[in-house]
Design an enzyme around this catalytic site. Sequence first.
Site, PDB file in Angstrom:
ATOM      1  N   GLY A  19     -25.475 -15.192 -19.938  1.00 24.52           N
ATOM      2  CA  GLY A  19     -25.344 -15.303 -18.751  1.00 24.52           C
ATOM      3  C   GLY A  19     -25.132 -14.038 -17.223  1.00 24.52           C
ATOM      4  O   GLY A  19     -26.547 -13.015 -18.375  1.00 24.52           O
ATOM      5  N   GLU A  20     -24.856 -13.796 -16.603  1.00 22.37           N
ATOM      6  CA  GLU A  20     -24.725 -11.845 -15.438  1.00 22.37           C
ATOM      7  C   GLU A  20     -25.966 -12.061 -15.672  1.00 22.37           C
ATOM      8  O   GLU A  20     -26.524 -10.841 -15.312  1.00 22.37           O
ATOM      9  CB  GLU A  20     -24.590 -10.905 -16.486  1.00 22.37           C
TER      10      GLU A  20
END
Length: 337
Positions: A304-305
Amino acid sequence: MTTAFSDLDGFRDALAALPQADAAATAAAAARNGQLTKPPAALGRLEDLAIWYAGWRGQEKPQVAHPQIIVFAGNHGVAAQGVSAFPPEVTAQMVLNFEHGGAAINQLARTFGARLDVHPLSLDTPTADFTAGPAMTEAELLEALSIGWTAVDPAADVLVVGEMGIGNTTSAAALAAALFGGDASEWVGRGTGVDDHGLATKTRVVGEGLARHAGKGDGLEMLRRLGGRELAAMAGAIARARAARIPVLLDGFICCAAAAALEKTTPGALDHCAAGHLSAEGAHGRMLEALGKQPLLSLGLRLGEASGGALALGVLKASVACLSGMATFAEAGVSDG
């Protein structure tokens, strides 16, 4: 920067009025690509990617000089049901890590010359548990959409959005199932690495959310009922990018679930988006197929991120550099056969 909407119907109107790619620039870029010093289609998908980018930027010979990455963070009430391997406190801790430059996305942003912005959204006030009612009120959804919209730098020439939020793979799985159909088990994955018991808990929770909310509105309404603040902010940023003709590289499963809410509200809303990568979250491939997006990379990422989208910046930069920087046969004095 102000928003183009003051209520949710106004946001729907803004989606319906989104601009299209510049057809003349697309045609000019395609014509140039056909004259570059290489055999036809020798650069494969890089050629299509560069022409797509040129069309959205309205330039025959575009550049990628000002990438922007935005990470939105939010907390989820449904996390209290034990759907994650980590406690909700980790969201705020990771935001501090982003701000101090210690996360993977900080290194990737630096590597590819991207501006990185981080926006925590009411971390002390998680969304409501969607098994008991809608995750957000209309006012909360509107606020998150607006934060995403105004977070986009108008000077950016490509945008990557990402997220941090304990419990958000559960929210994304529920949203995906509501938007595309299928049982909870077809969309639920291990997320942060839950064990078999945690996976069963996530599946149960998503199933309960679907039973309560599925079929009760368009993509935006499903985002309100099953999403989270960070998902809504990503959706707002993606919509704003389209309004400014800024191409978007989509990140993983959660980002694509947020984007899908736009597509299910206004078909074609994601024409300015390319899939940065295929993540290791099992249902991501199914979601990309439903959205008609072929990923640029497949590296087994599940962080993610915005990490996968950020990596795809390198591919985009390479494709655009070839289109704009290579000589044509005429410029190089080479026979084109």
